[in-house]
Design an enzyme around this catalytic site. Structure first.
Site, PDB file in Angstrom:
ATOM      1  N   ARG A  79      13.290   4.555  12.424  1.00  0.00           N
ATOM      2  CA  ARG A  79      12.074   5.373  12.422  1.00  0.00           C
ATOM      3  C   ARG A  79      11.259   5.097  13.681  1.00  0.00           C
ATOM      4  O   ARG A  79      11.823   4.784  14.716  1.00  0.00           O
ATOM      5  CB  ARG A  79      11.291   5.111  11.127  1.00  0.00           C
ATOM      6  CG  ARG A  79      12.097   5.509   9.885  1.00  0.00           C
ATOM      7  CD  ARG A  79      11.330   5.258   8.613  1.00  0.00           C
ATOM      8  NE  ARG A  79      10.098   6.055   8.570  1.00  0.00           N
ATOM      9  CZ  ARG A  79       9.118   5.867   7.680  1.00  0.00           C
ATOM     10  NH1 ARG A  79       9.241   4.923   6.756  1.00  0.00           N
ATOM     11  NH2 ARG A  79       8.028   6.618   7.709  1.00  0.00           N
ATOM     12  N   ARG A  95       4.226  11.047  -1.827  1.00  0.00           N
ATOM     13  CA  ARG A  95       4.149  10.797  -0.388  1.00  0.00           C
ATOM     14  C   ARG A  95       5.495  11.077   0.294  1.00  0.00           C
ATOM     15  O   ARG A  95       6.544  10.607  -0.163  1.00  0.00           O
ATOM     16  CB  ARG A  95       3.679   9.362  -0.084  1.00  0.00           C
ATOM     17  CG  ARG A  95       4.737   8.302  -0.215  1.00  0.00           C
ATOM     18  CD  ARG A  95       4.244   6.893   0.044  1.00  0.00           C
ATOM     19  NE  ARG A  95       4.056   6.580   1.449  1.00  0.00           N
ATOM     20  CZ  ARG A  95       4.273   5.372   1.981  1.00  0.00           C
ATOM     21  NH1 ARG A  95       4.672   4.366   1.211  1.00  0.00           N
ATOM     22  NH2 ARG A  95       4.068   5.164   3.249  1.00  0.00           N
ATOM     23  N   HIS A 120      12.765  -2.479   1.977  1.00  0.00           N
ATOM     24  CA  HIS A 120      12.146  -1.220   2.417  1.00  0.00           C
ATOM     25  C   HIS A 120      12.991  -0.071   1.914  1.00  0.00           C
ATOM     26  O   HIS A 120      14.223  -0.097   2.062  1.00  0.00           O
ATOM     27  CB  HIS A 120      12.037  -1.169   3.944  1.00  0.00           C
ATOM     28  CG  HIS A 120      11.199  -2.279   4.476  1.00  0.00           C
ATOM     29  ND1 HIS A 120       9.828  -2.280   4.363  1.00  0.00           N
ATOM     30  CD2 HIS A 120      11.543  -3.457   5.038  1.00  0.00           C
ATOM     31  CE1 HIS A 120       9.365  -3.414   4.861  1.00  0.00           C
ATOM     32  NE2 HIS A 120      10.378  -4.152   5.278  1.00  0.00           N
ATOM     33  N   GLU A 146      12.963  -9.255   1.281  1.00  0.00           N
ATOM     34  CA  GLU A 146      12.130  -8.145   1.765  1.00  0.00           C
ATOM     35  C   GLU A 146      12.906  -6.843   1.560  1.00  0.00           C
ATOM     36  O   GLU A 146      14.093  -6.777   1.882  1.00  0.00           O
ATOM     37  CB  GLU A 146      11.864  -8.365   3.262  1.00  0.00           C
ATOM     38  CG  GLU A 146      11.110  -7.244   3.948  1.00  0.00           C
ATOM     39  CD  GLU A 146      11.053  -7.468   5.470  1.00  0.00           C
ATOM     40  OE1 GLU A 146      11.811  -8.311   6.002  1.00  0.00           O
ATOM     41  OE2 GLU A 146      10.243  -6.780   6.113  1.00  0.00           O
ATOM     42  N   ASN A 202       8.062  -5.564  -1.002  1.00  0.00           N
ATOM     43  CA  ASN A 202       7.984  -4.474  -0.039  1.00  0.00           C
ATOM     44  C   ASN A 202       6.521  -4.425   0.418  1.00  0.00           C
ATOM     45  O   ASN A 202       5.677  -3.834  -0.261  1.00  0.00           O
ATOM     46  CB  ASN A 202       8.406  -3.146  -0.672  1.00  0.00           C
ATOM     47  CG  ASN A 202       8.388  -2.014   0.342  1.00  0.00           C
ATOM     48  OD1 ASN A 202       7.864  -2.158   1.441  1.00  0.00           O
ATOM     49  ND2 ASN A 202       8.957  -0.878  -0.028  1.00  0.00           N
ATOM     50  N   PRO A 205       0.792  -1.234   0.000  1.00  0.00           N
ATOM     51  CA  PRO A 205       0.000   0.000   0.000  1.00  0.00           C
ATOM     52  C   PRO A 205       0.821   1.280   0.000  1.00  0.00           C
ATOM     53  O   PRO A 205       1.853   1.367   0.661  1.00  0.00           O
ATOM     54  CB  PRO A 205      -0.838  -0.111   1.276  1.00  0.00           C
ATOM     55  CG  PRO A 205      -0.150  -1.117   2.119  1.00  0.00           C
ATOM     56  CD  PRO A 205       0.495  -2.074   1.162  1.00  0.00           C
ATOM     57  N   ASN A 206       0.312   2.232  -0.755  1.00  0.00           N
ATOM     58  CA  ASN A 206       0.842   3.604  -0.839  1.00  0.00           C
ATOM     59  C   ASN A 206       2.153   3.723  -1.606  1.00  0.00           C
ATOM     60  O   ASN A 206       2.642   4.842  -1.786  1.00  0.00           O
ATOM     61  CB  ASN A 206       0.995   4.232   0.565  1.00  0.00           C
ATOM     62  CG  ASN A 206      -0.322   4.293   1.301  1.00  0.00           C
ATOM     63  OD1 ASN A 206      -1.290   4.816   0.759  1.00  0.00           O
ATOM     64  ND2 ASN A 206      -0.385   3.729   2.498  1.00  0.00           N
ATOM     65  N   ALA A 231       3.182  -0.864   4.783  1.00  0.00           N
ATOM     66  CA  ALA A 231       2.639  -0.871   6.148  1.00  0.00           C
ATOM     67  C   ALA A 231       2.257  -2.276   6.628  1.00  0.00           C
ATOM     68  O   ALA A 231       2.303  -2.560   7.838  1.00  0.00           O
ATOM     69  CB  ALA A 231       1.430   0.056   6.230  1.00  0.00           C
TER      70      ALA A 231
HETATM   71  C1  DQA Z   1       8.214   1.067   3.810  1.00  0.00           C
HETATM   72  C2  DQA Z   1       8.324   1.271   5.321  1.00  0.00           C
HETATM   73  C3  DQA Z   1       7.002   1.004   6.002  1.00  0.00           C
HETATM   74  O1  DQA Z   1       7.116   1.204   7.397  1.00  0.00           O
HETATM   75  C4  DQA Z   1       5.942   1.964   5.479  1.00  0.00           C
HETATM   76  O2  DQA Z   1       4.693   1.679   6.047  1.00  0.00           O
HETATM   77  C5  DQA Z   1       5.861   1.982   3.996  1.00  0.00           C
HETATM   78  C6  DQA Z   1       7.092   1.886   3.207  1.00  0.00           C
HETATM   79  C7  DQA Z   1       9.514   1.448   3.065  1.00  0.00           C
HETATM   80  O3  DQA Z   1       9.639   1.075   1.901  1.00  0.00           O
HETATM   81  O4  DQA Z   1      10.376   2.116   3.631  1.00  0.00           O
HETATM   82  O5  DQA Z   1       4.793   2.181   3.425  1.00  0.00           O
HETATM   83  O6  DQA Z   1       7.981  -0.320   3.571  1.00  0.00           O
END
Ligand code: DQA
Length: 146
Positions: free
Chosen positions: A106, A17, A99, A97, A73, A9-10, A76
């Site tokens: 963070r 963002r 990120h 995985e 990835n 998501p996102n 969230a």
């Molecule tokens: C993320 C890190 C996650 O905590 C966050 O919710 C994301 C992006 C990253 O790529 O740094 O949406 O996975």
């Protein structure tokens, strides 16, 4: 070798963002970088993004008997989903995985990943390059020809 890249998501909102955290480059650029890397590595790649947990699980299940490696990835859902690592374990496909940000530097709630135990490797905080490093790792370690 066939690699599946899955984004949660996102991540379709990259470039818009929180640019201070995720940078100014957009999702299309990320996909182009991944496709270029696949060409350079001589592998085939498909890239999938969804904002929905069940759709991510469906995509992982569809990879069974098809993909040789997964780069994921979960965004969230990293910090909330049990279904995603369960699906990864079910299909048994070597997975990395990724990120974009360094989740360990963070908020406290981002430090725990439910996904990590189902993955061979976690790359965090390397920006978009993390995806390319993950692809390289899969090719070097899990190519079916090797
Ligand atoms: C993320 C890190 C996650 O905590 C966050 O919710 C994301 C992006 C990253 O790529 O740094 O949406 O996975």
């Amino acid at each position: 070798m066939k690699i599946l890249v899955i984004n949660g998501p996102n991540l379709n909102m990259l470039g818009i963002r929180e640019p201070a955290i995720y940078g100014n480059q957009n999702y299309k650029t990320l996909v182009e970088m991944i496709e270029e890397k696949a060409k350079a590595l001589g592998v085939s790649v498909s890239v999938y993004q969804s904002n929905h947990e069940g759709c991510l699980v469906d995509e992982i299940q569809k990879a069974y008997g098809d993909a040789d490696g997964i780069v994921i990835n979960p965004a969230a859902y990293t910090h909330t989903s049990v279904a995603i690592p369960d699906a990864l374990k079910a299909v048994g496909i070597p997975t990395v995985e990724v990120h974009i940000s360094d989740i360990n530097q963070r908020e406290e709630f981002r430090r725990h990943s439910f996904t990590s135990p189902a993955c061979k490797l976690t790359i965090a905080g390397h920006g978009f390059d993390g995806y390319l490093e993950a692809m390289e790792y899969l090719v070097n370690n899990y190519s079916p020809e090797k």
